[in-house]
Design an enzyme around this catalytic site. Sequence first.
Site, mmCIF file in Angstrom:
data_model
loop_
_atom_site.group_PDB
_atom_site.id
_atom_site.type_symbol
_atom_site.label_atom_id
_atom_site.label_comp_id
_atom_site.label_asym_id
_atom_site.label_seq_id
_atom_site.Cartn_x
_atom_site.Cartn_y
_atom_site.Cartn_z
ATOM 1 N N GLN A 1 0.621 -9.631 -6.495
ATOM 2 C CA GLN A 1 0.132 -11.013 -6.595
ATOM 3 C C GLN A 1 0.983 -11.887 -7.517
ATOM 4 O O GLN A 1 0.911 -13.109 -7.444
ATOM 5 C CB GLN A 1 -1.329 -11.023 -7.066
ATOM 6 C CG GLN A 1 -2.297 -10.393 -6.073
ATOM 7 C CD GLN A 1 -2.507 -11.221 -4.812
ATOM 8 O OE1 GLN A 1 -2.268 -12.431 -4.780
ATOM 9 N NE2 GLN A 1 -2.964 -10.589 -3.747
ATOM 10 N N THR B 1 13.081 4.123 10.578
ATOM 11 C CA THR B 1 14.060 3.106 10.955
ATOM 12 C C THR B 1 13.730 1.836 10.188
ATOM 13 O O THR B 1 12.569 1.435 10.093
ATOM 14 C CB THR B 1 14.021 2.858 12.480
ATOM 15 O OG1 THR B 1 14.354 4.085 13.122
ATOM 16 C CG2 THR B 1 14.999 1.776 12.892
ATOM 17 N N HIS C 1 4.288 -10.295 2.616
ATOM 18 C CA HIS C 1 3.324 -11.213 3.252
ATOM 19 C C HIS C 1 2.439 -11.953 2.257
ATOM 20 O O HIS C 1 1.643 -12.814 2.645
ATOM 21 C CB HIS C 1 2.470 -10.483 4.302
ATOM 22 C CG HIS C 1 1.360 -9.639 3.752
ATOM 23 N ND1 HIS C 1 0.067 -10.090 3.658
ATOM 24 C CD2 HIS C 1 1.341 -8.379 3.283
ATOM 25 C CE1 HIS C 1 -0.703 -9.122 3.168
ATOM 26 N NE2 HIS C 1 0.062 -8.074 2.916
ATOM 27 N N CYS D 1 -10.138 -6.579 1.171
ATOM 28 C CA CYS D 1 -10.715 -5.245 1.412
ATOM 29 C C CYS D 1 -12.193 -5.206 1.042
ATOM 30 O O CYS D 1 -13.011 -4.733 1.815
ATOM 31 C CB CYS D 1 -9.962 -4.191 0.622
ATOM 32 S SG CYS D 1 -8.202 -4.308 0.886
ATOM 33 N N ASN E 1 -5.625 -9.329 -7.900
ATOM 34 C CA ASN E 1 -5.759 -10.033 -6.623
ATOM 35 C C ASN E 1 -7.101 -10.738 -6.524
ATOM 36 O O ASN E 1 -7.255 -11.687 -5.783
ATOM 37 C CB ASN E 1 -5.595 -9.062 -5.448
ATOM 38 C CG ASN E 1 -6.384 -7.784 -5.603
ATOM 39 O OD1 ASN E 1 -6.333 -7.136 -6.637
ATOM 40 N ND2 ASN E 1 -7.141 -7.426 -4.585
ATOM 41 N N THR F 1 0.858 -1.190 0.000
ATOM 42 C CA THR F 1 0.000 0.000 0.000
ATOM 43 C C THR F 1 0.894 1.240 0.000
ATOM 44 O O THR F 1 0.679 2.188 -0.764
ATOM 45 C CB THR F 1 -0.902 -0.008 1.257
ATOM 46 O OG1 THR F 1 -1.753 -1.158 1.190
ATOM 47 C CG2 THR F 1 -1.743 1.250 1.356
ATOM 48 N N SER G 1 5.025 -7.170 -2.127
ATOM 49 C CA SER G 1 4.801 -7.252 -0.682
ATOM 50 C C SER G 1 5.191 -8.625 -0.139
ATOM 51 O O SER G 1 4.820 -9.655 -0.707
ATOM 52 C CB SER G 1 3.309 -6.996 -0.412
ATOM 53 O OG SER G 1 3.071 -6.893 0.961
HETATM 54 C C1 LIG Z 1 -2.726 -6.379 -5.849
HETATM 55 C C2 LIG Z 1 -2.467 -5.840 -4.471
HETATM 56 N N1 LIG Z 1 -1.927 -4.623 -4.352
HETATM 57 C C3 LIG Z 1 -1.666 -4.096 -3.147
HETATM 58 C C4 LIG Z 1 -1.954 -4.769 -1.984
HETATM 59 C C5 LIG Z 1 -1.643 -4.156 -0.662
HETATM 60 O O1 LIG Z 1 -0.542 -4.823 -0.085
HETATM 61 P P1 LIG Z 1 -0.169 -4.643 1.451
HETATM 62 O O2 LIG Z 1 -1.041 -5.585 2.201
HETATM 63 O O3 LIG Z 1 1.295 -5.026 1.542
HETATM 64 O O4 LIG Z 1 -0.397 -3.230 1.815
HETATM 65 C C6 LIG Z 1 -2.540 -6.040 -2.067
HETATM 66 C C7 LIG Z 1 -2.952 -6.760 -0.858
HETATM 67 O O5 LIG Z 1 -4.105 -7.080 -0.659
HETATM 68 C C8 LIG Z 1 -2.792 -6.588 -3.357
HETATM 69 O O6 LIG Z 1 -3.343 -7.803 -3.493
#
Ligand SMILES: Cc1ncc(COP(=O)(O)O)c(C=O)c1O
Length: 392
Positions: A183, A241, A205, A329, A155, A76, A203
């Site tokens: 993704q 940091t 996670h 979301c 996603n 994000t 990302s």
């Molecule tokens: C395509 C996509 N972009 C951005 C994000 C946001 O990632 P983060 O959870 O690291 O903020 C997600 C996560 O749901 C995602 O699937």
Amino acid sequence: MSKVSKKIYFDYAATTPVDPRVVKIILPYFTDKFGNTMSLHGFGQIAKQSLEESREKVAILIGAKSNEIIFTGSATESNNLALKGIAFANRRKGNHIIISKIEHPCIMESAKWLEAQGFEVTRLPVDKQGLVNPNDVKKAIKKKTILVSIIHASNEIGTIQPIKEIGKICKEKGVYFHTDAVQSFGKIPIDVNKMNIDLLSASSHKMYGPKGAACLFIREGTRIEPILHGGGQESGLRSSTVNIPGIVGFAEACKISKKEMKKESRRLTELRDKLIKGVLQKIRGVHLNGHPKKRLSNNANFWFEFIEGESIVIQLDLLGIAASTGSACSSAKLEPSHVLLAMGLRDQEAHGSLRLSLGRWTTEKEINYVLKVLPEIIGKLREISPYKKDYV
Ligand SMILES: Cc1ncc(COP(=O)(O)O)c(C=O)c1O
């Protein structure tokens, strides 16, 4: 490898468990190697060295140079930095930005915010399978266009965009090209040079690393401004940091994905295809969302006639299966997915969606279990559906 839990997890697109191999690598960074990368003493130097080694491991996965990787706290944040950072640094050249109608909310909302600051945003449509037409990108670019941002793989529906073609168009027109590759990162091969990508977000996670670590690839020479100001970490582009345990874990997750990508992708494609075929064969009135072939190996997304996706998710959960209606979301908002609406589904159809996303610990046994219980759940829900009673 350990099992995720006794429950069956079909929501890997929302987040993934941390791979035990990654956990092992991270642990000393909470205790012995806890230094601040900005410190001059030995603790700081160890942290700094780990940071630079991690940058190298992440860069290698996408064919980038290590100095082109900036670590952030989430995708994000990376997406906000890409859009706002490029917009404000290039205001003199122009104020026009192009995105698609199926971006993640952090792109959609950043673009909306930029609109309120006086930028102009074009939102490109997609076809029925969720694909952006590169010709539409070409036609939408004007003199004052400074940035095109198109998601690499959705996603929600898993559709993979023609990023290479779009990147080529942007390069020819002299416009920066950003892609949200959250993704696809670590799942399919990405080469930022061959694909003409100037900025890319990923990302940790979503790929078996810890939460709170992410990156933005920024091609050398790109004009971009920071959105966080402070101590000047990450070449002044992301003051804070540095989260060393998170970043070391992210880098290890990249190393594992690079090594195992081909084999894992083949395994998941087989499982996904079995799941999609089984659902379409065993259940009436169900449709696959997204492209049948140009889709992520771990994504299956359907819409069921006359049922709410949320009730399917609840029934699956009662049987120990974790799934979702779409993105994490939109699941919380209970609004129909903007992605499905952009593909031409009506409100009621978009409400009937179910996303099953597979991952490193998904087994054939789990697929068989879903194929056994899902038709029963759908049958029961249709019996009580207010939309249609005589369906099953
Ligand atoms: C395509 C996509 N972009 C951005 C994000 C946001 O990632 P983060 O959870 O690291 O903020 C997600 C996560 O749901 C995602 O699937």
